[in-house]
Design an enzyme around this catalytic site. Structure first.
Site, PDB file in Angstrom:
ATOM      1  N   TYR A  55       6.411  13.018   9.852  1.00 19.01           N
ATOM      2  CA  TYR A  55       5.390  12.600   9.731  1.00 19.01           C
ATOM      3  C   TYR A  55       4.134  13.897  10.088  1.00 19.01           C
ATOM      4  O   TYR A  55       4.332  14.571  11.228  1.00 19.01           O
ATOM      5  CB  TYR A  55       4.098  11.960  10.429  1.00 19.01           C
ATOM      6  N   HIS A 124      14.402   4.623  10.652  1.00 21.23           N
ATOM      7  CA  HIS A 124      13.735   5.232   9.526  1.00 21.23           C
ATOM      8  C   HIS A 124      13.864   4.530   8.411  1.00 21.23           C
ATOM      9  O   HIS A 124      13.602   3.712   7.333  1.00 21.23           O
ATOM     10  CB  HIS A 124      13.333   6.614   9.342  1.00 21.23           C
ATOM     11  N   SER A 203       2.244   0.546   3.887  1.00 17.10           N
ATOM     12  CA  SER A 203       1.362   0.282   2.020  1.00 17.10           C
ATOM     13  C   SER A 203       0.645  -1.617   2.368  1.00 17.10           C
ATOM     14  O   SER A 203       0.783  -1.327   0.903  1.00 17.10           O
ATOM     15  CB  SER A 203       2.304   0.722   1.601  1.00 17.10           C
ATOM     16  N   PRO A 204       0.517  -2.077   2.891  1.00 14.92           N
ATOM     17  CA  PRO A 204       0.009  -3.726   2.926  1.00 14.92           C
ATOM     18  C   PRO A 204      -0.947  -3.554   1.658  1.00 14.92           C
ATOM     19  O   PRO A 204      -1.576  -4.852   1.104  1.00 14.92           O
ATOM     20  CB  PRO A 204      -0.620  -4.038   3.961  1.00 14.92           C
ATOM     21  N   GLY A 208      -3.806   1.918  -1.846  1.00 11.90           N
ATOM     22  CA  GLY A 208      -5.251   2.117  -1.541  1.00 11.90           C
ATOM     23  C   GLY A 208      -5.736   1.174  -3.236  1.00 11.90           C
ATOM     24  O   GLY A 208      -6.904   0.860  -3.354  1.00 11.90           O
ATOM     25  N   PHE A 209      -4.422   0.827  -4.137  1.00 18.08           N
ATOM     26  CA  PHE A 209      -4.878   0.280  -5.227  1.00 18.08           C
ATOM     27  C   PHE A 209      -5.234  -1.094  -4.640  1.00 18.08           C
ATOM     28  O   PHE A 209      -6.859  -1.347  -5.742  1.00 18.08           O
ATOM     29  CB  PHE A 209      -3.534   0.051  -5.863  1.00 18.08           C
ATOM     30  N   SER A 211      -7.627  -1.597  -3.470  1.00 17.32           N
ATOM     31  CA  SER A 211      -9.504  -1.537  -2.513  1.00 17.32           C
ATOM     32  C   SER A 211     -10.421  -2.003  -3.413  1.00 17.32           C
ATOM     33  O   SER A 211     -11.210  -1.788  -3.379  1.00 17.32           O
ATOM     34  CB  SER A 211      -9.588  -0.368  -1.052  1.00 17.32           C
ATOM     35  N   GLY A 212      -9.595  -1.523  -5.008  1.00 17.84           N
ATOM     36  CA  GLY A 212     -10.255  -2.107  -5.699  1.00 17.84           C
ATOM     37  C   GLY A 212     -11.181  -0.504  -6.109  1.00 17.84           C
ATOM     38  O   GLY A 212     -11.912  -0.225  -7.389  1.00 17.84           O
TER      39      GLY A 212
END
Length: 324
Positions: A55, A124, A203-204, A208-209, A211-212
């Site tokens: 990262y 990984h 990516s739970p 970010g989707f 989140s609305g």
């Protein structure tokens, strides 16, 4: 915050994915902001932090994120669980052997993380040129030497987990898992529950989707923003997946929560061995995610939510689990 077990490791039931401070979501914050955000998460009850050797911003080389996490958590090192990950290069493994390669990468991570041990060390991705059993045996030696407390696998399916677990018990599996990516429910999570292995969803919140806050008009940054290539986040699929967002908004209004918190509370309610690691480079969003631990779904609410999800089509399947 309540705690959960990743085999022998005790961690906060929601952890923190730290990648965004170095890579993946456009322009990165200043280092001091990142350090303060990580420490704010600790003050908020988070004791589980996830990073990886790779990262880093494109031009800064390996270890950028590990250095930030190490600086941030050095004062409270003994009170937190640090997880990091390595890639296993074929040429190094063939030249030096699997164990020596693991140890070489581990020593670099420990230096950058300002620690003399790693709590949870992941492979990984699988390397098809290196049998996973050899990796497991090497990880077992590192555990015996006290350099790591536990080990795990990332981006894997049941066959690989079983092979590895037979050689050296696996403590955690880190795979993509959210309301939009539920493949893990078919075999990985049940296998892990049966064998005492924790599941750590990355990516739970579906980049970010869930989140609305992402709409078809949302424009992501053009440089180093993975959301530009996530299938669910194409303009067409953002529009097509709005029914899922509406379900979350409905439950969020009932529970005085946010859609993202409902999505995290759902997986915490569903599986006792799941510890999500939502990632963000925004401190307020980080604390919002951690507060999902305070959202309690009743059995009836959960059952109703499950029915709603089962009837909701998902557009733009991502799926990056390696089956072997």
């Amino acid at each position: 915050m309540r705690t959960r077990k990743l085999r022998g490791l005790t961690v906060s039931e929601i952890g923190m994915g730290c990648m965004g401070f170095s890579h993946g979501y456009g322009r990165i914050p200043d280092e001091e902001y990142s350090i303060q955000a990580i420490r704010a998460a600790y003050e908020h009850g988070c004791t589980f932090y996830d990073t990886a050797e790779v990262y880093s911003p494109n031009l800064e080389g390996i270890g950028h994120n590990e250095r930030i996490v190490g600086k941030a958590l050095q004062p409270m090192r003994r009170d937190v669980t640090l997880a990091t990950k390595l890639f296993l290069p074929t040429d190094e493994a063939r030249r030096d052997g699997v164990y020596a390669t693991l140890r070489h990468h581990l020593e670099g991570s420990m230096r950058r993380l300002c620690t003399d041990y790693i709590d949870l060390y992941y492979l990984h991705h699988l390397n098809p040129d290196v049998p996973v059993e050899q990796v497991a045996e090497g990880m077992g030696r590192l555990i015996e030497e006290g350099l790591i407390r536990a080990w795990g696998l990332s981006n894997v399916g049941v066959r690989a987990i079983a092979k590895a677990h037979a050689a050296t018990p696996v403590s955690a599996v880190q795979n993509i898992y959210s309301m939009m990516e539920r493949d893990c429910e078919e075999s990985v999570i049940p296998y892990c529950m049966e064998h005492g292995i924790g599941v750590v969803p990355f990516s739970p919140i579906a980049s970010g989707f869930l989140s609305g806050k992402i709409t078809p008009r949302t424009r992501f940054e053009q440089v180093d923003d993975v959301r530009n290539v996530v299938p669910q986040l194409s303009r067409e699929n953002i529009a097509a997946n709005q029914p899922l967002v509406e379900i979350l908004r409905d439950y969020a209004a009932r529970k005085h929560a946010t859609p993202a918190q409902i999505s995290l509370a759902w997986m915490l309610h569903k599986y006792p061995n799941v510890v999500p690691i939502p990632g963000s480079k925004n401190q307020s969003r980080i604390l919002e995610n951690l507060d999902a631990a305070n959202v309690e779904l009743t059995a009836d609410e959960f059952a109703s939510l499950e029915r709603a999800l089962d009837s909701c089509a998902i557009h733009g399947y991502r799926g990056c689990v390696e089956i072997e």
